[in-house]
Scaffold this motif. Sequence first.
Motif, PDB file in Angstrom:
ATOM      1  N   PRO A  84       0.803  -1.227   0.000  1.00 41.01           N
ATOM      2  CA  PRO A  84       0.000   0.000   0.000  1.00 41.01           C
ATOM      3  C   PRO A  84       0.836   1.277   0.000  1.00 41.01           C
ATOM      4  O   PRO A  84       0.430   2.269  -0.598  1.00 41.01           O
ATOM      5  CB  PRO A  84      -0.852  -0.125   1.260  1.00 41.01           C
ATOM      6  N   ASP A  85       1.991   1.265   0.633  1.00 41.23           N
ATOM      7  CA  ASP A  85       2.821   2.473   0.656  1.00 41.23           C
ATOM      8  C   ASP A  85       3.275   2.843  -0.755  1.00 41.23           C
ATOM      9  O   ASP A  85       3.222   4.015  -1.145  1.00 41.23           O
ATOM     10  CB  ASP A  85       4.029   2.270   1.573  1.00 41.23           C
ATOM     11  N   GLU A  86       3.687   1.842  -1.535  1.00 37.07           N
ATOM     12  CA  GLU A  86       4.116   2.084  -2.913  1.00 37.07           C
ATOM     13  C   GLU A  86       2.947   2.554  -3.778  1.00 37.07           C
ATOM     14  O   GLU A  86       3.087   3.511  -4.552  1.00 37.07           O
ATOM     15  CB  GLU A  86       4.709   0.813  -3.505  1.00 37.07           C
ATOM     16  N   LEU A  87       1.798   1.899  -3.646  1.00 34.90           N
ATOM     17  CA  LEU A  87       0.634   2.300  -4.446  1.00 34.90           C
ATOM     18  C   LEU A  87       0.166   3.710  -4.085  1.00 34.90           C
ATOM     19  O   LEU A  87      -0.207   4.488  -4.958  1.00 34.90           O
ATOM     20  CB  LEU A  87      -0.510   1.306  -4.271  1.00 34.90           C
ATOM     21  N   HIS A  88       0.194   4.039  -2.798  1.00 35.76           N
ATOM     22  CA  HIS A  88      -0.177   5.380  -2.347  1.00 35.76           C
ATOM     23  C   HIS A  88       0.753   6.415  -2.969  1.00 35.76           C
ATOM     24  O   HIS A  88       0.306   7.459  -3.470  1.00 35.76           O
ATOM     25  CB  HIS A  88      -0.141   5.439  -0.817  1.00 35.76           C
ATOM     26  N   SER A  89       2.041   6.128  -2.958  1.00 26.92           N
ATOM     27  CA  SER A  89       3.019   7.037  -3.554  1.00 26.92           C
ATOM     28  C   SER A  89       2.772   7.208  -5.053  1.00 26.92           C
ATOM     29  O   SER A  89       2.813   8.326  -5.574  1.00 26.92           O
ATOM     30  CB  SER A  89       4.431   6.498  -3.304  1.00 26.92           C
ATOM     31  N   ARG A  90       2.491   6.115  -5.750  1.00 33.53           N
ATOM     32  CA  ARG A  90       2.204   6.186  -7.186  1.00 33.53           C
ATOM     33  C   ARG A  90       0.948   7.009  -7.443  1.00 33.53           C
ATOM     34  O   ARG A  90       0.899   7.804  -8.394  1.00 33.53           O
ATOM     35  CB  ARG A  90       2.060   4.781  -7.761  1.00 33.53           C
ATOM     36  N   ALA A  91      -0.067   6.823  -6.607  1.00 31.66           N
ATOM     37  CA  ALA A  91      -1.315   7.579  -6.765  1.00 31.66           C
ATOM     38  C   ALA A  91      -1.060   9.073  -6.585  1.00 31.66           C
ATOM     39  O   ALA A  91      -1.556   9.897  -7.368  1.00 31.66           O
ATOM     40  CB  ALA A  91      -2.358   7.088  -5.767  1.00 31.66           C
ATOM     41  N   LYS A  92      -0.306   9.426  -5.550  1.00 33.65           N
ATOM     42  CA  LYS A  92      -0.001  10.851  -5.316  1.00 33.65           C
ATOM     43  C   LYS A  92       0.795  11.438  -6.480  1.00 33.65           C
ATOM     44  O   LYS A  92       0.505  12.545  -6.938  1.00 33.65           O
ATOM     45  CB  LYS A  92       0.763  11.011  -4.005  1.00 33.65           C
ATOM     46  N   THR A  93       1.788  10.699  -6.950  1.00 29.62           N
ATOM     47  CA  THR A  93       2.610  11.163  -8.066  1.00 29.62           C
ATOM     48  C   THR A  93       1.766  11.402  -9.310  1.00 29.62           C
ATOM     49  O   THR A  93       1.998  12.354 -10.061  1.00 29.62           O
ATOM     50  CB  THR A  93       3.734  10.152  -8.366  1.00 29.62           C
ATOM     51  N   ALA A  94       0.752  10.558  -9.517  1.00 27.42           N
ATOM     52  CA  ALA A  94      -0.125  10.691 -10.687  1.00 27.42           C
ATOM     53  C   ALA A  94      -1.180  11.775 -10.512  1.00 27.42           C
ATOM     54  O   ALA A  94      -1.949  12.048 -11.426  1.00 27.42           O
ATOM     55  CB  ALA A  94      -0.811   9.351 -10.971  1.00 27.42           C
ATOM     56  N   GLY A  95      -1.240  12.399  -9.330  1.00 29.59           N
ATOM     57  CA  GLY A  95      -2.222  13.454  -9.090  1.00 29.59           C
ATOM     58  C   GLY A  95      -3.612  12.927  -8.775  1.00 29.59           C
ATOM     59  O   GLY A  95      -4.597  13.657  -8.884  1.00 29.59           O
ATOM     60  N   THR A  96      -3.697  11.679  -8.371  1.00 27.65           N
ATOM     61  CA  THR A  96      -4.981  11.059  -8.033  1.00 27.65           C
ATOM     62  C   THR A  96      -5.570  11.719  -6.792  1.00 27.65           C
ATOM     63  O   THR A  96      -4.842  12.057  -5.853  1.00 27.65           O
ATOM     64  CB  THR A  96      -4.774   9.553  -7.767  1.00 27.65           C
ATOM     65  N   GLU A  97      -6.886  11.883  -6.770  1.00 28.77           N
ATOM     66  CA  GLU A  97      -7.554  12.446  -5.600  1.00 28.77           C
ATOM     67  C   GLU A  97      -7.551  11.418  -4.469  1.00 28.77           C
ATOM     68  O   GLU A  97      -8.189  10.372  -4.564  1.00 28.77           O
ATOM     69  CB  GLU A  97      -8.996  12.839  -5.927  1.00 28.77           C
ATOM     70  N   ILE A  98      -6.808  11.708  -3.418  1.00 27.37           N
ATOM     71  CA  ILE A  98      -6.739  10.835  -2.234  1.00 27.37           C
ATOM     72  C   ILE A  98      -7.875  11.262  -1.309  1.00 27.37           C
ATOM     73  O   ILE A  98      -7.930  12.413  -0.889  1.00 27.37           O
ATOM     74  CB  ILE A  98      -5.391  10.966  -1.503  1.00 27.37           C
ATOM     75  N   ILE A  99      -8.783  10.352  -1.004  1.00 24.99           N
ATOM     76  CA  ILE A  99      -9.896  10.713  -0.120  1.00 24.99           C
ATOM     77  C   ILE A  99      -9.686  10.203   1.305  1.00 24.99           C
ATOM     78  O   ILE A  99     -10.362  10.652   2.221  1.00 24.99           O
ATOM     79  CB  ILE A  99     -11.253  10.236  -0.679  1.00 24.99           C
ATOM     80  N   GLU A 100      -8.751   9.280   1.473  1.00 22.06           N
ATOM     81  CA  GLU A 100      -8.362   8.817   2.806  1.00 22.06           C
ATOM     82  C   GLU A 100      -6.878   8.487   2.733  1.00 22.06           C
ATOM     83  O   GLU A 100      -6.460   7.609   1.975  1.00 22.06           O
ATOM     84  CB  GLU A 100      -9.171   7.589   3.212  1.00 22.06           C
ATOM     85  N   GLU A 101      -6.089   9.207   3.512  1.00 22.93           N
ATOM     86  CA  GLU A 101      -4.640   9.025   3.487  1.00 22.93           C
ATOM     87  C   GLU A 101      -4.251   7.650   4.012  1.00 22.93           C
ATOM     88  O   GLU A 101      -5.012   6.991   4.715  1.00 22.93           O
ATOM     89  CB  GLU A 101      -3.953  10.120   4.315  1.00 22.93           C
ATOM     90  N   LEU A 102      -3.051   7.249   3.691  1.00 18.96           N
ATOM     91  CA  LEU A 102      -2.487   5.983   4.135  1.00 18.96           C
ATOM     92  C   LEU A 102      -2.496   5.938   5.663  1.00 18.96           C
ATOM     93  O   LEU A 102      -2.070   6.883   6.327  1.00 18.96           O
ATOM     94  CB  LEU A 102      -1.058   5.875   3.603  1.00 18.96           C
ATOM     95  N   HIS A 103      -3.014   4.840   6.216  1.00 17.76           N
ATOM     96  CA  HIS A 103      -3.111   4.702   7.670  1.00 17.76           C
ATOM     97  C   HIS A 103      -3.200   3.236   8.064  1.00 17.76           C
ATOM     98  O   HIS A 103      -3.466   2.367   7.235  1.00 17.76           O
ATOM     99  CB  HIS A 103      -4.342   5.459   8.196  1.00 17.76           C
ATOM    100  N   ASP A 104      -2.969   2.976   9.338  1.00 15.38           N
ATOM    101  CA  ASP A 104      -3.132   1.643   9.900  1.00 15.38           C
ATOM    102  C   ASP A 104      -4.474   1.587  10.612  1.00 15.38           C
ATOM    103  O   ASP A 104      -4.836   2.512  11.333  1.00 15.38           O
ATOM    104  CB  ASP A 104      -1.994   1.333  10.889  1.00 15.38           C
ATOM    105  N   THR A 105      -5.206   0.492  10.406  1.00 18.25           N
ATOM    106  CA  THR A 105      -6.526   0.350  11.013  1.00 18.25           C
ATOM    107  C   THR A 105      -6.437  -0.458  12.308  1.00 18.25           C
ATOM    108  O   THR A 105      -5.433  -1.131  12.559  1.00 18.25           O
ATOM    109  CB  THR A 105      -7.494  -0.368  10.052  1.00 18.25           C
ATOM    110  N   ASP A 106      -7.512  -0.419  13.079  1.00 19.00           N
ATOM    111  CA  ASP A 106      -7.539  -1.190  14.319  1.00 19.00           C
ATOM    112  C   ASP A 106      -7.758  -2.683  14.067  1.00 19.00           C
ATOM    113  O   ASP A 106      -7.661  -3.487  14.974  1.00 19.00           O
ATOM    114  CB  ASP A 106      -8.592  -0.636  15.283  1.00 19.00           C
ATOM    115  N   TYR A 107      -8.041  -3.077  12.823  1.00 21.27           N
ATOM    116  CA  TYR A 107      -8.213  -4.497  12.507  1.00 21.27           C
ATOM    117  C   TYR A 107      -7.026  -5.057  11.723  1.00 21.27           C
ATOM    118  O   TYR A 107      -7.088  -6.130  11.130  1.00 21.27           O
ATOM    119  CB  TYR A 107      -9.536  -4.765  11.761  1.00 21.27           C
ATOM    120  N   GLY A 108      -5.912  -4.324  11.741  1.00 21.63           N
ATOM    121  CA  GLY A 108      -4.661  -4.848  11.216  1.00 21.63           C
ATOM    122  C   GLY A 108      -4.348  -4.574   9.759  1.00 21.63           C
ATOM    123  O   GLY A 108      -3.438  -5.173   9.203  1.00 21.63           O
ATOM    124  N   SER A 109      -5.054  -3.667   9.130  1.00 19.38           N
ATOM    125  CA  SER A 109      -4.785  -3.349   7.728  1.00 19.38           C
ATOM    126  C   SER A 109      -4.013  -2.041   7.619  1.00 19.38           C
ATOM    127  O   SER A 109      -4.106  -1.170   8.477  1.00 19.38           O
ATOM    128  CB  SER A 109      -6.099  -3.216   6.945  1.00 19.38           C
TER     129      SER A 109
END
Length: 134
Positions: A84-109
């Motif tokens: 997910p870190d790599e995909l998030h970086s690629r999305a940001k680089t491409a100018g994709t609209e991020i609606i929820e930033e990269l984060h860790d969830t309480d269920y382990g994701s």
Amino acid sequence: MTDKTPPPQVWPTLRATDARGLIRFLVDVFGFEETVVHGDGDVVEHAQLSWPLGGGIMLGSDREGTVWSLRPGTFGCYVVCDNPDELHSRAKTAGTEIIEELHDTDYGSRSFSVRDPEGNLWSFGTYRGEPRAT
């Protein structure tokens, strides 16, 4: 290791105003694999994009008068990924609209969510779901 998981039998589907543009976006930014695209010119009758970890989506151009009528931009999908870190970086680089930033969830994701150029929502994360009861 041999994976004995049967191939996916549920295929999320969507329609797009610019199906060829959406295909390019999903392939170039997130790494979907263009398995097949049927159609002429700007019209995509049917496309299958495979996800490297298994499964995929099917999509086509928005066309009036078809029995499979879905409004473009109303689709949502969760996609399991190992990076997910790599995909998030690629999305940001491409100018994709991020609606929820990269984060860790309480269920382990570890996950993030975006809106594609058609308005569809995509969430990418490491959560693989709970095991089925035996």
